[in-house]
Design an enzyme around this catalytic site. Structure first.
Site, PDB file in Angstrom:
ATOM      1  N   TYR A 177      -5.805   9.316   2.268  1.00 35.86           N
ATOM      2  CA  TYR A 177      -5.795   9.870   3.627  1.00 35.86           C
ATOM      3  C   TYR A 177      -4.517  10.675   3.836  1.00 35.86           C
ATOM      4  O   TYR A 177      -3.516  10.488   3.130  1.00 35.86           O
ATOM      5  CB  TYR A 177      -5.965   8.761   4.680  1.00 35.86           C
ATOM      6  N   ASP A 229     -27.443 -20.243  19.489  1.00 38.05           N
ATOM      7  CA  ASP A 229     -28.620 -21.060  19.743  1.00 38.05           C
ATOM      8  C   ASP A 229     -28.465 -22.321  18.907  1.00 38.05           C
ATOM      9  O   ASP A 229     -27.785 -22.310  17.872  1.00 38.05           O
ATOM     10  CB  ASP A 229     -29.921 -20.306  19.443  1.00 38.05           C
ATOM     11  N   HIS A 275       0.880  -1.181   0.000  1.00 35.11           N
ATOM     12  CA  HIS A 275       0.000   0.000   0.000  1.00 35.11           C
ATOM     13  C   HIS A 275       0.910   1.221   0.000  1.00 35.11           C
ATOM     14  O   HIS A 275       1.891   1.280   0.737  1.00 35.11           O
ATOM     15  CB  HIS A 275      -0.894  -0.096   1.234  1.00 35.11           C
TER      16      HIS A 275
END
Ligand code: FAD
Length: 823
Positions: free
Chosen positions: A256, A548, A222
């Site tokens: 960013y 469950d 990246h």
């Protein structure tokens, strides 16, 4: 305390050592292949932006804990977190809406945020281009983790507490005996251990291979760059890594930003995925430096070009700068973006905590430390459990494709129902061809193709009585939805429908110790009645709901068990293995028979007529939860009288080769009674109307049975079962919160799940499930709410920034009589 070896001294491994020390464990060795001063993994170069808000509650909880821990981790008065805040900007109307949705998650997970106008964004971040920004989301508690410094302080603190650190010491093998780890082999010899935790980051695949454990992560490079110095940043940021502006996200362009003193740091996810094989990176050198470390590859400037242009548009000041430094840094991606945390399914004492961002690192370490020291994590781990993947999802090709997709989509706006585009058709049920003929619209889950609705039912839309007509949906909630779902709900409540239940897991639990094990693990007496199946719960040792389950005792040593997740199956497999080892003659075997079998839910008031029409009298006469093995038109089946929609009917199982015939026989018999094929859209709505909970959303390990409204499944007279002691003194009356049904007052506003719930202006919970309840012609939602919020109270749900009034009702709408009509 047990002897623990942690592999890897990155942000995860060092935090784990610290969390274990703080819980009193004192025999810990951290083994690191690189030099401790800068080990050379992803943490060594991480710019450390921490945006806490995530669609997952678990991940957001981990991030919040990481922030608080790094703030408290101090030396010379300076902490390891620079809380500059976070700003996510929108440059498209869609993103602005998405930020409102995100603000909803933040409120649900108790993170303070505010939506900002363009002016407010500019006021907070004057370097932004006014013409580009439509608005933003401000998160005051976000900021910058000083990850490499945190590692050094944690090493210092834990070394003082007695933790041993070995540097330049690669682990080359895991030692084991009798199904347990016994130590690790390193380049410098062997280290005995009772527990080994791999915190090896993107080297996790290689460590997993040492113990035959496929780790579904893909190392990807990246891009991260630093710019030349900028006058405007120099004055406020004296320190070389200083920052004063909020960390910034420009997700419309996959970007960013943070400050490094007078320079900008820019990260980019918009480039082509660049997978890496960790084993090919070679040994970590003795002298790792900022520029030379195994997790840092050569910069490929051509991949960054679009990012640079988009950055100069968003931050015009960058037109005066240039890129002076860049690299392609490696870290882990996974098929669903979550980390990988948990114990090896068959090698006791071997754990992993990998594919973890700096953002979540301390939270993950805390959870693993709790798991090791007390047997359970306070935070529900379903979103990151190693066991959440099915076998087919561990195939290297699957991991590679889906993890790359995850990289591509990391900043995309994703609808909660949006299925993967590829790979598809990996797992289809024996009814697939018939479903295709009926125009099934398939969504994908755990690699299964599952019909959401059937286009063939569109022809019944004209017959839909007015009181069953759905209301118009907004564009977002209308995605992956069809009006046809109303037809399928109507037909199920008034005639009969066939549901493909194959993807729910079916296990065969067998052996002389099978009954004993199930009795020990479930909250009900599953041996009491050999003719009735038992719907019951698996709890953890603090009374949290693991799952469950439906248990049918076929004979003294053989049980059919339906579970709802691979995580529950992993638990049963482990318990069976451990009981068999402990108590040889009382061995138990758990076999996953899901793929070799299939299941149809035949449900509706006319289901019994259909069953009689097949001459299956034994099945037609079964009482509620009764079961029998029988033949339906020559097809050998196991049928249990139960439904997931609150109607009369059966779940019918047969082995895969008979599946299509079973479908055809029931379909033919159902024609006179108006049978339809129905999908999961209808099922979700109908099960919610009747108060049925879904494990993983409505109930998790963070809820006990009383909070989930399932206290009736706890047999307090049973001598003992896992979790019983923790439940002593608890009841539905004493629960501080309860799962409630909310009916939406305006009768039309849909929510989809995870939206915050407010009472008198204060956040009190979040939506766990939602649906349009056709029977009462209103949207409904479930939420865990504090006990003091009583029936009839008004609450508000926030949906894309809009507040929607809802009314709290006690129990679901079970008292609403289903309307019975003949077709
Ligand atoms: P690592 O730091 O890689 O540590 C694993 C350690 O295990 C290494 O030191 C390695 O040497 C050791 N090891 C491996 N194999 C062995 C062995 N056989 N024997 C002994 N030791 C071994 N995250 C964020 O939250 N925010 C960001 O802004 C951010 N930005 C990023 C930017 C870039 C460019 C990159 C590449 C990553 C970024 N990340 C960010 C991700 C983050 O850096 C990682 O997810 C995180 O650092 C992983 O920490 P870790 O401790 O799991 O792994």
């Amino acid at each position: 305390s047990p002897r623990v070896v942690i592999i890897g001294a990155g942000i995860v491994g060092t935090n784990l050592a610290d969390e274990l020390v703080s819980r009193g464990w004192n025999d810990i060795t951290v083994v690191e292949q690189g030099p401790l001063g800068m080990p050379g993994g992803s943490t060594s170069h991480a710019p450390g932006l921490v945006f806490q808000t995530n669609s997952s509650k678990t991940m957001s909880d981990f991030a919040r804990y990481t922030v608080s821990k790094l703030l408290s981790l101090k030396e010379d008065g300076q902490s390891c977190f620079n809380q500059v805040g976070g700003l996510e900007v929108a440059t498209t109307p869609e993103r602005l809406e998405e930020l409102k949705r995100k603000r909803g998650w933040a409120s649900s997970w108790k993170i303070e945020t505010r939506i900002l106008s363009t002016d407010e964004c500019l006021e907070m971040y004057p370097l932004l281009d006014r013409d580009s920004v439509l608005g933003g989301l401000h998160i005051p508690t976000d900021g910058l983790a000083l990850a490499a410094r945190a590692v050094q302080l944690l090493i210092k603190r834990t070394t003082k507490a007695g933790v041993r650190y070995l540097e330049m010491t690669p682990v080359t093998d895991i030692e084991r005996s009798g199904g347990r780890v016994t130590g690790v082999t390193t380049s410098k010899g062997s280290i005995p251990a009772d527990i080994v935790v791999s915190c090896a980051g993107f080297w996790g695949v290689e460590i997993g291979a040492m113990v035959g454990l496929p780790i579904p992560l893909l190392p990807l490079a990246h891009q991260y760059v630093k710019t030349s110095s900028l006058q405007v940043l120099a004055a406020p940021n004296k320190a070389s890594n200083g920052a004063h502006l909020p960390i910034l996200r420009h997700q419309d362009q996959d970007l960013y930003y943070r400050e490094h003193g007078d320079r900008y740091g820019i990260g980019y996810y918009g480039h082509r995925p660049m997978p890496v094989v960790a084993a090919s990176l070679g040994n970590t050198p003795e002298n790792v430096s900022e520029e030379h470390m195994p997790s840092r590859l050569e910069f490929t400037p051509e991949d960054f070009q679009p990012a640079w242009e988009a950055s100069q548009k968003l931050l015009p000041i960058l037109r005066d700068a240039e890129i002076t430094d860049g690299f392609n840094g490696i870290f882990s991606f996974t098929p669903d973006g979550g980390p990988i945390v948990g114990q090896h399914p068959t090698l006791d004492g071997f754990y992993v905590a990998e594919a973890v961002w700096v953002t979540h690192s301390a939270g993950v370490a805390k959870a693993v430390a709790e798991l090791l020291t007390s047997g359970r994590s306070e935070t529900d781990l379903a979103d990151c459990d190693l066991a959440r993947f099915e076998e087919v999802q561990l195939a290297p090709a699957y991991v590679s494709e889906t993890s790359q997709q995850n990289f591509v989509e990391v900043y995309d706006i994703l609808h909660p129902m949006q299925p993967k585009a590829s790979p598809r058709d990996l797992r289809v049920t024996p009814f697939h061809a018939r479903q295709q003929e009926l125009g099934a619209v398939f969504l994908e889950s755990r690699a299964w193709e599952r019909p959401q609705w059937f286009e063939a039912n569109a022809e019944l839309l004209d017959d839909l009585p007015d009181q069953w007509r759905p209301v118009d949906r907004d564009v977002w909630s209308a995605r992956f939805h069809s009006l046809i779902v109303a037809v399928e709900a109507w037909k199920t409540r008034t005639a009969v429908a066939m549901y493909d239940m194959t993807p729910l897991k079916r296990l065969e639990v067998h052996g002389p110790g099978a009954g004993e094990m199930l009795q020990r693990l479930t909250t009900s007496d599953v041996l009491a009645n050999s003719k009735l199946a038992t719907y019951t719960l698996l709890l953890d040792n603090k009374g949290g709901i693991r799952s469950d389950v439906m248990v049918a005792r076929l004979d003294d040593e053989s049980f059919h068990v339906g579970v709802f997740s691979p995580v529950a199956m992993d638990y049963l497999l482990r318990e069976a293995r451990q009981q068999s080892r402990r108590d040889g003659p009382r061995w138990v075997q758990v076999r996953d028979v899901t793929g070799g079998t299939c299941s149809i839910g035949l449900w509706g008031p006319l289901a019994v007529e259909v069953m009689k029409a097949t001459n299956s009298i034994d099945i037609a006469g079964l009482p509620q939860h009764g079961f029998c093995e029988a033949f339906i038109s020559g097809v050998p089946v196991l049928a249990i009288r139960l439904s997931h929609v609150g109607e009369l009917g059966w779940e019918i199982y047969t082995s895969a080769e008979f599946g299509q015939r079973l479908w055809d026989v029931l379909w033919a018999a159902g024609q006179s009674y108006g049978v339809v094929a129905a999908g999961r859209g209808a099922m979700n709505s109908l099960r919610m109307e009747k108060g049925f909970r879904d494990w993983g959303s409505d109930m998790t390990t963070e809820h006990d049975p009383y909070e989930a409204g399932l206290g009736h499944l706890v047999d307090v007279t049973k001598q003992s079962f896992v979790g019983k002691e923790a439940l002593v003194g608890r009841s539905e009356r004493t629960s501080s919160r309860r799962l409630r049904t909310l009916t939406i007052d305006d009768g039309k506003s849909m929510v989809l799940g995870k939206e915050p719930v407010f009472h008198e202006g204060r956040p009190v919970g979040y939506v766990t499930s939602a649906a349009f309840a056709y029977t009462i012609r209103k949207p409904i939602a479930y939420a865990h709410l504090p006990g003091h919020i009583l029936n009839g109270a008004f609450v508000e749900l926030e949906y894309f920034g809009r507040l929607i009034w809802a009314t709290v009702t006690d129990n679901p709408l079970t008292n609403v009589p289903a309307r019975r009509e003949r077709p």
